[in-house]
Design an enzyme around this catalytic site. Structure first.
Site, PDB file in Angstrom:
ATOM      1  N   LYS A   1       0.862  -1.021  -0.171  1.00  0.00           N
ATOM      2  CA  LYS A   1       0.016   0.061   0.047  1.00  0.00           C
ATOM      3  C   LYS A   1       0.803   1.192  -0.131  1.00  0.00           C
ATOM      4  O   LYS A   1       0.528   2.353  -0.694  1.00  0.00           O
ATOM      5  CB  LYS A   1      -0.834  -0.039   1.242  1.00  0.00           C
ATOM      6  CG  LYS A   1      -2.093  -1.036   1.044  1.00  0.00           C
ATOM      7  CD  LYS A   1      -2.814  -1.222   2.368  1.00  0.00           C
ATOM      8  CE  LYS A   1      -3.852  -2.420   2.358  1.00  0.00           C
ATOM      9  NZ  LYS A   1      -4.527  -2.531   3.486  1.00  0.00           N
TER      10      LYS A   1
ATOM     11  N   GLN B   1      -4.934  -1.113   9.731  1.00  0.00           N
ATOM     12  CA  GLN B   1      -4.432  -2.475   8.968  1.00  0.00           C
ATOM     13  C   GLN B   1      -4.878  -3.857   9.997  1.00  0.00           C
ATOM     14  O   GLN B   1      -4.841  -4.042  11.105  1.00  0.00           O
ATOM     15  CB  GLN B   1      -2.849  -2.912   8.566  1.00  0.00           C
ATOM     16  CG  GLN B   1      -2.782  -4.051   7.811  1.00  0.00           C
ATOM     17  CD  GLN B   1      -3.177  -4.203   6.704  1.00  0.00           C
ATOM     18  OE1 GLN B   1      -3.143  -3.214   5.905  1.00  0.00           O
ATOM     19  NE2 GLN B   1      -3.942  -5.371   6.266  1.00  0.00           N
TER      20      GLN B   1
ATOM     21  N   ASP C   1     -11.143   2.915   3.990  1.00  0.00           N
ATOM     22  CA  ASP C   1     -11.367   1.601   3.722  1.00  0.00           C
ATOM     23  C   ASP C   1     -12.738   1.421   3.747  1.00  0.00           C
ATOM     24  O   ASP C   1     -13.079   0.310   3.376  1.00  0.00           O
ATOM     25  CB  ASP C   1     -10.716   0.852   4.830  1.00  0.00           C
ATOM     26  CG  ASP C   1      -9.531   0.448   4.517  1.00  0.00           C
ATOM     27  OD1 ASP C   1      -9.212  -0.073   3.568  1.00  0.00           O
ATOM     28  OD2 ASP C   1      -8.727  -0.052   5.781  1.00  0.00           O
TER      29      ASP C   1
END
Ligand code: NDP
Length: 287
Positions: free
Chosen positions: A54, A98, A121
Site C-alpha cells: 500500500k 491494517q 477503507d
C-alpha cells in the site's frame, strides 16, 4: 481448449494508479498532498507485506503515506487516542487501520471511531449504510476493485444473476450491495448455504470471497459465466491461488480473474482512489 478471457487486474490497477497520480498532481498545484495514515499494530508478517504494498502504491500515486507503527501490546485506549489525533490532523485525509488487530483489541470500536470523512477503507457503519441506501461515499477497496474490473471488461451487470460467495463485512456484503445497486439480481451465499452448486449454476456473475482452495468448482459454473476470484490461498504445493478451480474454469467461463494479478492489485489501486477522493472532499470543504 481454454476460452475464457483473463481479466488483467495488474494492468488495470496500473492505469488507475496513473489516473490517481494525475488527480494528486492537480492537488499538488494547490499545495495539497493527500495524506494517508497507515496504522499497523504488532508484527504480523502478512500485514507487514500488505502495508508495504500500500505504501509503495501511495508513493507512485503522489500520496504521502504516514506510518503509525505501534507495538502489539498497545491498549485499546491508546489506539483510540491515536485515531482521535488522526481525525483531528488536517494533514491526514485518509486513515487505514491494517487488520487483523492483535486478539486483545476490539477492532469494531476502533473502526467506528475513524471519521467517516477519512474512512478510506469504507468500513465505517456510516459508509456501509450509505452504500446500502445506494448513495455511496467510500466503498471498501476490494469490492470496489471488483466492480471496476467488471465495468472495464464491459460486462453487463443489470438484470444478470450474480452470486457472491462469502458474507464478510469487508468483501462479501459490500460486494452484494454494489451488485444490487448496479441492478443485478443478487444471491449472497455463505458457509450455511445449502447446495452452493445449485446457486452457482444459475449465476451469470460469480464473486468468490471465501478463502478456501477449490471453494468454487468449475463444473458448477454456468457456461459463459464471469468469475471474479477474491480468495487468496496457498495450494498443496504452497503456490498462491484463489477460490476458483482456475484451469478447469477456463474451459467453461467467459471471463475470470487470475490469482495473483486479479483482484489483489485492484484492491490497492481502489484504496488510492479513495484517498484521492477524501483529500479532494476535505480540502474543497475547507476552502
Ligand atoms: P472471511 O473469512 O471473513 O469470510 C469468508 C466467508 O466465506 C464467510 O462469509 C464464510 O461464511 C464463507 N464461507 C466459508 N466457507 C464456505 C463454504 N464452504 N461455502 C460457502 N461460503 C463459505 O474472509 P474475507 O471476506 O475477509 O476474505 C475472503 C478471501 O478473500 C480470503 O481468502 C482473503 O484472503 C481474500 N481477500 C483478498 C483480498 C484481495 O485484495 N485480493 C482482500 C480481502 C480478502 P460464514 O459467514 O457463514 O462463516
Amino acid at each position: 481448449m481454454a476460452s475464457a478471457k483473463i481479466l488483467d487486474g495488474k494492468a488495470l490497477a496500473a492505469t488507475i494508479r496513473s489516473e490517481v497520480a494525475k488527480g494528486t498532481a492537480e492537488l499538488a498545484a494547490r499545495d495539497i498532498v493527500p495524506g494517508l495514515a497507515v496504522v499497523l499494530v504488532g508484527d504480523d508478517p502478512a500485514s507487514q507485506i500488505y502495508v508495504r504494498h500500500k505504501e509503495r502504491a501511495a508513493k507512485e500515486c503522489g500520496v504521502r503515506a504516514i506510518d503509525y507503527r505501534r507495538p502489539a501490546n498497545i491498549s485499546q485506549e491508546e489506539l483510540a487516542t491515536l485515531i482521535a489525533e488522526l481525525n483531528a490532523d488536517a494533514a491526514v485525509h485518509g486513515i487505514l487501520v491494517q487488520l487483523p488487530l492483535p486478539k486483545h483489541l476490539d477492532a469494531t470500536p476502533i473502526l467506528d471511531a475513524i471519521s467517516p470523512d477519512k474512512d478510506v477503507d469504507g468500513f465505517h457503519p456510516d459508509n456501509i449504510g450509505r452504500l446500502a441506501q445506494g448513495r455511496p461515499r467510500f466503498v471498501a477497496a476490494t469490492p470496489k476493485g471488483c466492480m471496476t474490473l467488471l465495468e472495464h471488461a464491459g460486462i453487463d451487470i443489470a438484470g444478470r444473476n450474480a452470486v457472491v460467495v462469502g458474507r464478510s463485512n469487508i468483501v462479501g456484503k459490500p460486494m452484494a450491495l454494489l451488485l444490487t445497486n448496479a441492478n443485478a439480481t443478487v444471491t449472497l451465499c455463505h458457509s450455511r448455504t445449502k447446495d452452493l452448486a445449485s446457486h452457482i449454476a444459475n449465476a451469470d456473475i460469480v464473486v468468490a470471497a471465501v478463502g478456501k482452495v477449490d471453494a468454487v468448482l468449475a463444473k458448477w459454473l454456468k457456461p459463459g459465466a464471469v468469475v471474479i476470484d477474491v480468495g487468496m490461498n496457498r495450494n498443496a504445493s504452497g503456490k498462491l491461488c484463489g477460490d476458483l478451480q482456475f484451469a478447469e474454469a477456463l474451459e467453461v467461463a467467459s471471463a475470470v480473474t487470475p490469482v495473483p494479478g486479479g483482484v489483489g492489485p485492484m484492491t490497492i489501486a481502489s484504496l488510492m482512489q479513495n484517498v484521492l477522493l477524501a483529500a479532494q472532499a476535505l480540502t474543497s470543504s475547507a476552502e
